[in-house]
Design an enzyme around this catalytic site. Structure first.
Site, PDB file in Angstrom:
ATOM      1  CG  ASP A 128       1.145  -0.199  -0.201  1.00  0.00           C
ATOM      2  OD1 ASP A 128       1.856  -0.200  -0.275  1.00  0.00           O
ATOM      3  OD2 ASP A 128       0.135  -0.519   0.031  1.00  0.00           O
ATOM      4  CB  CYS A 130       7.505  -1.763   4.454  1.00  0.00           C
ATOM      5  SG  CYS A 130       6.187  -1.629   5.318  1.00  0.00           S
TER       6      CYS A 130
HETATM    7  P1  RI2 Z   1       1.239  -7.304   2.037  1.00  0.00           P
HETATM    8  C1  RI2 Z   1       1.991  -1.764   3.054  1.00  0.00           C
HETATM    9  O1  RI2 Z   1       1.452  -0.787   3.697  1.00  0.00           O
HETATM   10  C2  RI2 Z   1       3.586  -1.641   2.510  1.00  0.00           C
HETATM   11  O2  RI2 Z   1       3.828  -0.939   1.452  1.00  0.00           O
HETATM   12  C3  RI2 Z   1       3.486  -3.321   2.080  1.00  0.00           C
HETATM   13  O3  RI2 Z   1       4.939  -2.937   1.565  1.00  0.00           O
HETATM   14  C4  RI2 Z   1       1.525  -3.312   0.888  1.00  0.00           C
HETATM   15  O4  RI2 Z   1       1.293  -2.505   1.894  1.00  0.00           O
HETATM   16  C5  RI2 Z   1       1.627  -4.657   0.845  1.00  0.00           C
HETATM   17  O5  RI2 Z   1       1.428  -5.130   1.520  1.00  0.00           O
HETATM   18  P2  RI2 Z   1       0.839  -0.096   5.018  1.00  0.00           P
HETATM   19  O6  RI2 Z   1      -0.608  -0.611   4.947  1.00  0.00           O
HETATM   20  O7  RI2 Z   1      -0.327  -6.793   1.424  1.00  0.00           O
HETATM   21  O8  RI2 Z   1       1.790  -0.458   5.416  1.00  0.00           O
HETATM   22  O9  RI2 Z   1       1.966  -7.492   0.682  1.00  0.00           O
HETATM   23  O10 RI2 Z   1       1.113   1.280   4.349  1.00  0.00           O
HETATM   24  O11 RI2 Z   1       1.430  -7.343   2.749  1.00  0.00           O
END
Ligand code: RI2
Length: 333
Positions: free
Chosen positions: A202, A133
């Site tokens: 998350d 991701c």
């Molecule tokens: P940072 C994201 O969720 C991903 O799951 C990623 O690993 C997590 O948030 C943390 O991201 P989504 O918003 O706070 O893409 O480290 O569903 O950037």
């Protein structure tokens, strides 16, 4: 009550993932509350308090899983409520909300910088690192290690169905880091040549389980099987205080049309498509969680929660900021 349009724009951007990533979502929510504090037209402090609470409700209902979102909202609202109860006049109340939002945003950015420092120490010259991701926290660890002169390569999953891995791969490649993009299902195929996995979070539960983008737990399982280190980079505002009370973290399910297009769904009405956005990696598969407070084993999550959120059970927060979001927000959009 007429809340500023900007607030609804931020909420919509979070819901549709134009603003995404747990940290970014949290900072956007804090800025939304600051906008309401600044722009909501009233001369009455009770009405302003209600407007802030309504804005908080709108923001926390956008996405249910990233705990950073309600934690950011609580941080800002709690300081506002404390000021209100201490008798703040309307100007002081506006100021309390604005400064606490600014503090949250500042602390959040500083936390990511510290995580980069602590995490970079775990990356070694010659490593092959896998990530999944797009996590700002995880990417900042890799960028910092590269900046320090370490030389390594990264395997980045594309991350179905929204392909956030493409963002990660582009950022790393732009920094000059050798990066190989793979489909999510190739993670185990490549795992035997990987030295460490670094992902974001998350939400982190009191037992050290980590909720992250769907597919993370399968990668952790493959890493565990291959005895590959599994690191999670997570600011402490991603730790879930509700889990201290035994509440489970809600997993968001999104629109099936993110997985297959609408035509296919219409042509095959008997096929049910499900699209959970996150999964849970148990603590047994996690070696360390890198936080801005330092590096902890997953078993240390409760300690962080007690330190950071000891106030949670005794605070004057309204009920909707104390429990998990209602199931109405969990169904697909
Ligand atoms: P940072 C994201 O969720 C991903 O799951 C990623 O690993 C997590 O948030 C943390 O991201 P989504 O918003 O706070 O893409 O480290 O569903 O950037």
């Amino acid at each position: 009550m007429k809340l500023p349009d900007e607030l609804f724009r931020i909420a919509e951007d979070i819901r549709t993932m134009r603003i995404r990533g747990a940290g970014r979502i949290a900072r956007a929510a804090a800025s939304g509350l600051a906008i309401v504090a600044e722009k909501y037209e009233t001369g009455d402090r009770d009405e302003l308090k209600e407007a802030i609470l309504e804005a908080a409700r709108v923001l926390v209902s956008t996405r249910p899983t990233a705990v950073s979102l309600p934690n950011a909202v609580r941080f800002v609202v709690l300081r506002g409520l404390n000021a209100y109860e201490a008798g703040a006049d309307i100007a002081e109340l506006r100021e309390a909300i604005k400064t606490s939002a600014e503090d949250f945003i500042h602390n959040s950015k500083t936390a990511v910088e510290r995580i980069a420092e602590y995490g970079a120490r775990r990356i070694r010259d010659g490593d092959r690192v896998m990530t999944h991701c797009h996590s700002t926290a995880a990417v900042s660890v890799l960028l910092k290690a590269w900046e320090q002169g370490k030389r390594f390569e990264v395997f980045s999953t594309e991350t179905r169905p929204r392909f956030q891995g493409r963002i990660t791969a582009a950022i790393l490649a732009d920094a000059g880091i050798p990066v190989t993009m793979i489909v999510d299902s190739a993670a185990r195929f490549f795992m035997e040549s990987i030295d460490a996995v670094v992902v974001g979070a998350d939400a982190v539960a009191a037992n050290g389980a980590v909720v992250n983008k769907i597919g993370t737990s399968a990668i952790a399982l493959a890493a565990h099987e291959a005895r590959v280190n599994f690191f999670v980079a997570a600011e402490t505002y991603k730790f879930s205080p509700e889990t201290m009370l035994g509440t489970l973290i809600t997993i968001e399910e999104r629109d099936p049309a993110e997985v297959v297009d609408r035509d296919y769904l219409e042509q095959h009405p008997n096929i049910r498509v499900r699209n959970p956005a996150f999964d849970v990696t148990p603590p047994e598969y996690i070696d360390i969680i890198i936080t801005e407070q330092g590096v902890i084993p997953p078993q240390g999550a409760l300690m962080i929660l007690r330190e950071e959120f000891g106030w949670f059970t005794r605070s004057n927060l309204p009920d909707f900021l104390r429990g998990p979001p209602s199931p109405a927000h969990v169904t697909s959009y």
